[in-house]
Design a protein around this motif. Structure first.
Motif, PDB file in Angstrom:
ATOM      1  N   ASP A  28     -20.238 -15.191  67.035  1.00 48.96           N
ATOM      2  CA  ASP A  28     -19.827 -15.154  65.563  1.00 48.96           C
ATOM      3  C   ASP A  28     -20.497 -16.093  64.769  1.00 48.96           C
ATOM      4  O   ASP A  28     -20.511 -15.928  63.406  1.00 48.96           O
ATOM      5  N   ARG A  29     -21.088 -17.280  65.085  1.00 46.98           N
ATOM      6  CA  ARG A  29     -21.310 -18.349  64.145  1.00 46.98           C
ATOM      7  C   ARG A  29     -22.693 -18.187  63.764  1.00 46.98           C
ATOM      8  O   ARG A  29     -23.334 -18.829  63.043  1.00 46.98           O
ATOM      9  N   GLY A  72     -18.025 -22.550  57.880  1.00 52.38           N
ATOM     10  CA  GLY A  72     -17.663 -20.950  57.973  1.00 52.38           C
ATOM     11  C   GLY A  72     -18.889 -20.269  57.570  1.00 52.38           C
ATOM     12  O   GLY A  72     -18.761 -19.022  57.330  1.00 52.38           O
ATOM     13  N   ALA A  86     -19.276 -15.667  54.606  1.00 49.04           N
ATOM     14  CA  ALA A  86     -18.132 -16.291  55.037  1.00 49.04           C
ATOM     15  C   ALA A  86     -17.096 -15.186  55.808  1.00 49.04           C
ATOM     16  O   ALA A  86     -16.172 -15.068  55.047  1.00 49.04           O
ATOM     17  N   PRO A  87     -17.335 -14.938  56.970  1.00 48.31           N
ATOM     18  CA  PRO A  87     -16.344 -13.898  57.407  1.00 48.31           C
ATOM     19  C   PRO A  87     -14.936 -14.198  57.546  1.00 48.31           C
ATOM     20  O   PRO A  87     -14.241 -13.399  57.219  1.00 48.31           O
ATOM     21  N   GLU A  88     -14.620 -15.403  57.755  1.00 48.42           N
ATOM     22  CA  GLU A  88     -13.194 -15.721  57.603  1.00 48.42           C
ATOM     23  C   GLU A  88     -12.242 -15.468  56.506  1.00 48.42           C
ATOM     24  O   GLU A  88     -11.252 -14.791  56.286  1.00 48.42           O
ATOM     25  N   CYS A  89     -12.997 -15.417  55.231  1.00 51.11           N
ATOM     26  CA  CYS A  89     -12.418 -15.041  53.869  1.00 51.11           C
ATOM     27  C   CYS A  89     -13.225 -13.729  53.236  1.00 51.11           C
ATOM     28  O   CYS A  89     -12.670 -13.537  52.117  1.00 51.11           O
ATOM     29  N   ARG A  90     -13.904 -13.250  53.899  1.00 52.86           N
ATOM     30  CA  ARG A  90     -14.573 -12.100  53.489  1.00 52.86           C
ATOM     31  C   ARG A  90     -15.519 -12.351  52.199  1.00 52.86           C
ATOM     32  O   ARG A  90     -15.946 -11.373  51.467  1.00 52.86           O
TER      33      ARG A  90
END
Length: 165
Positions: A28-29, A72, A86-90
């Motif tokens: 995913d990174r 991220g 930045a997938p963690e915060c969309r």
């Protein structure tokens, strides 16, 4: 090359290489998921015009520093335009050329990825656009990377160096 100094500190060299700027592990990174890419739409987000060029693929030192200073971020290398999420915060950003030295920058989400890139780009230029950094491992346990002239520096976390302290 690794050098131990009389004061007990250790220094080494870090070279930015193609596709070598992804700190951490995990698929995913390296790639934006298809589900995440589907949220990036041509009419989504806020678009602004910019005369600031996006960094090129050969700006390896910049990409390395960006990964550490603003973690991220994941680049979609399959996209026609520069696209980073930045997938963690969309959050996401897309940069598209629209003429000679003009780009449309579209951003969405709580992070302003374009501002993060421009922050690091300015610091990287001040560091002489270096692709080589010094790693410093001090006797007190602190760890950092710095450009040869010291203009671009960041702290390393123990997991990035393999040190378990």
């Amino acid at each position: 090359m690794i050098e131990r100094r009389p004061d007990g500190s250790v220094e080494a060299e870090l070279r930015a290489v193609e596709f070598g700027h992804r700190a951490g592990a995990g698929f995913d990174r390296l790639f934006l998921s298809a589900a995440f890419r589907s949220t990036i739409t041509p009419d989504g987000g806020h678009t602004q015009r910019s005369r600031l060029a996006p960094p090129g693929d050969t700006a390896r030192g910049l990409w390395l520093a960006l990964d550490h200073l603003y973690p991220g971020l994941v680049r979609d290398f399959g996209a026609a335009d520069l696209m980073i999420g930045a997938p963690e915060c969309r959050s996401w950003m897309r940069v598209r050329a629209v003429g000679h030295r003009r780009w449309d920058v579209t951003t969405s989400g709580p992070r302003d990825i374009w501002a993060e890139i421009q922050d690091v780009a300015g610091r990287w230029r001040a560091a002489g656009e270096s692709d080589v950094f010094r790693l410093h491992f001090d006797a007190d346990g602190s760890q950092r990377a710095s450009s040869p002239n010291g203009a671009l520096t960041w702290q390393l976390s123990p997991g990035e160096t393999g040190d378990s302290r």
